[in-house]
Design a protein around this motif. Sequence first.
Motif, PDB file in Angstrom:
ATOM      1  N   GLN A  23      35.966   0.245 -38.757  1.00  0.00           N
ATOM      2  CA  GLN A  23      35.599  -1.007 -38.244  1.00  0.00           C
ATOM      3  C   GLN A  23      34.242  -0.638 -37.621  1.00  0.00           C
ATOM      4  N   LYS A  24      33.659   0.434 -37.493  1.00  0.00           N
ATOM      5  CA  LYS A  24      32.251   0.688 -37.140  1.00  0.00           C
ATOM      6  C   LYS A  24      31.228   0.386 -38.317  1.00  0.00           C
ATOM      7  N   LYS A  27      31.285  -3.342 -39.550  1.00  0.00           N
ATOM      8  CA  LYS A  27      30.193  -4.037 -38.270  1.00  0.00           C
ATOM      9  C   LYS A  27      28.712  -3.860 -38.926  1.00  0.00           C
ATOM     10  N   ARG A  28      28.450  -2.461 -38.817  1.00  0.00           N
ATOM     11  CA  ARG A  28      27.099  -2.231 -39.015  1.00  0.00           C
ATOM     12  C   ARG A  28      26.591  -2.551 -40.414  1.00  0.00           C
ATOM     13  N   PRO A  30      27.735  -5.042 -43.253  1.00  0.00           N
ATOM     14  CA  PRO A  30      28.519  -6.159 -43.255  1.00  0.00           C
ATOM     15  C   PRO A  30      28.846  -6.450 -44.913  1.00  0.00           C
ATOM     16  N   GLN A  81      39.419 -12.012 -41.018  1.00  0.00           N
ATOM     17  CA  GLN A  81      38.750 -13.390 -41.011  1.00  0.00           C
ATOM     18  C   GLN A  81      39.860 -14.600 -41.287  1.00  0.00           C
ATOM     19  N   LEU A  97      41.469  -4.054 -39.799  1.00  0.00           N
ATOM     20  CA  LEU A  97      40.834  -5.171 -40.628  1.00  0.00           C
ATOM     21  C   LEU A  97      41.531  -5.919 -41.728  1.00  0.00           C
TER      22      LEU A  97
END
Length: 360
Positions: A23-24, A27-28, A30, A81, A97
Motif C-alpha cells: 500500500q505504501k 501510494k507513493r 502510483p 478502485q 489492493l
Amino acid sequence: MLKTNTYLLFLNQFLFDNPALLQKIAKRYPSLESFQRNETSIIPHLSPSKQTHYMYTKKTFNAEKYLEKLHALGITCLDIQNPLYPQQLKEIHTPPLLLYCKGNLEQLQQDLIAIVGTRNPSHYGTDCCTHFTKTLCHYFGIISGLAAGIDSHALRTCLSEKKGCIAVIGTGLDIIYPKINVSLSKEISEKGLILSEFPLGTKGLAHHFPQRNRIISGLCKGILVCEGKQKSGSLITANYAIEQNKDVFTIPGNIFSDLSEGPNGLIKEGAKLCQSPQDILDEYNILLKEQPNIISKNKRTSNLNEKEIQLLTLLDEPENSIDSLLEKTGYPLTTLLQTLSFLEIQGFIKTTNNQHYKRI
C-alpha cells in the motif's frame, strides 16, 4: 466494470505477503513508470528475498498473459478502485489492493456473518456450528476460511441448506489448502464465492493465514466464534473484528476444555454470549421466520446421541440439580456439564433460578 490495474498486479507478485508495504509503495509511486524511475532507491530497502523475487518478476511477468490465465481459470481480479470492490473492506487498516475472486460476486453485496473456529472441533462444537449456521444462512451470507474443522463445516452446512457462501483462502486460487477441501472449494465456486489476495501459485505458508483473517473480519457484519484455543486462528480473526469495530458473538463452552478458552475468554472481554441463533438475530432486530428443518416448537431428538437422549429423559423429573444428575447418570462432571450445555444451546432445556435444569 473498470479494467484491472496491471501495475498493482505487478507489485502484488512480490509484495503479496506485506500489504502495508504494498500500500505504501502504490501510494507513493502510483504508476509503473514512477516506480521504475525510482527503482534504485526502492529496491535496497526490500529484504534480500523480496529483492530476488522482484528481479524475477521484472524479467518474467507479463500482465496481459497473466490476465488471460486468470480468465481461463474463471477468476476475476478486482482492484480497490473497481466499483465491485466491497466498500466495507476499504475501511479496514491495510485493505488488500487486489482481490482474486472465483464465483458469484453478488455474494459480496449482502450482509455477512463470519463463522470461525478450531480445526479440531469436538462433537459439541460441530453440533453447535450446524445449529447456528442452519438458521443464520437464511438471514445473512456466511463467510469463513477454508480450513478443516469449524470453517469448512459451516460452509458445507450453508451448501446443504441450498445457500451460497464465501470462503477466503490463504493461497492462490489455483492451490487449495488443505487438499481434502478441493471438492468443497469447487462447489463453493459454483454456488458461492472464493476470495484471495494472493497471486496464482502462492502456497499456504503459516503467516498467510493470519493475514487472510483480516479479510474475513473486514467483510463481515459480525463474527461468531465456535470453539478455539486461546492462541488460535479464530481468536486472531476475532481480534481483527474487535479492531475493526465489528460485532463479536461467541458460543460458550465447557470450562474444562481448552477448546473453550477462546470463546469463554472473549465473553469475559465483552463479546455477546449466544445460546441460540436468535441471540444474533436479536442484535439486528430480525424476527425469526419459520423455516423447515431449522427451529420448531417440537424439538426433534433424531440427531442426539445416546448420552444426550438419556439426560433429556431424566430432565422430565422434577429434581435436576448437578448433584442429582451426577448420581443418576454416573457421568464424569466434565461430560455432564458439556452435555447440559449442548442441550441448552440446542433449546431442549433451560436453567431455572435455583440452578436446576428443566426440560422445555
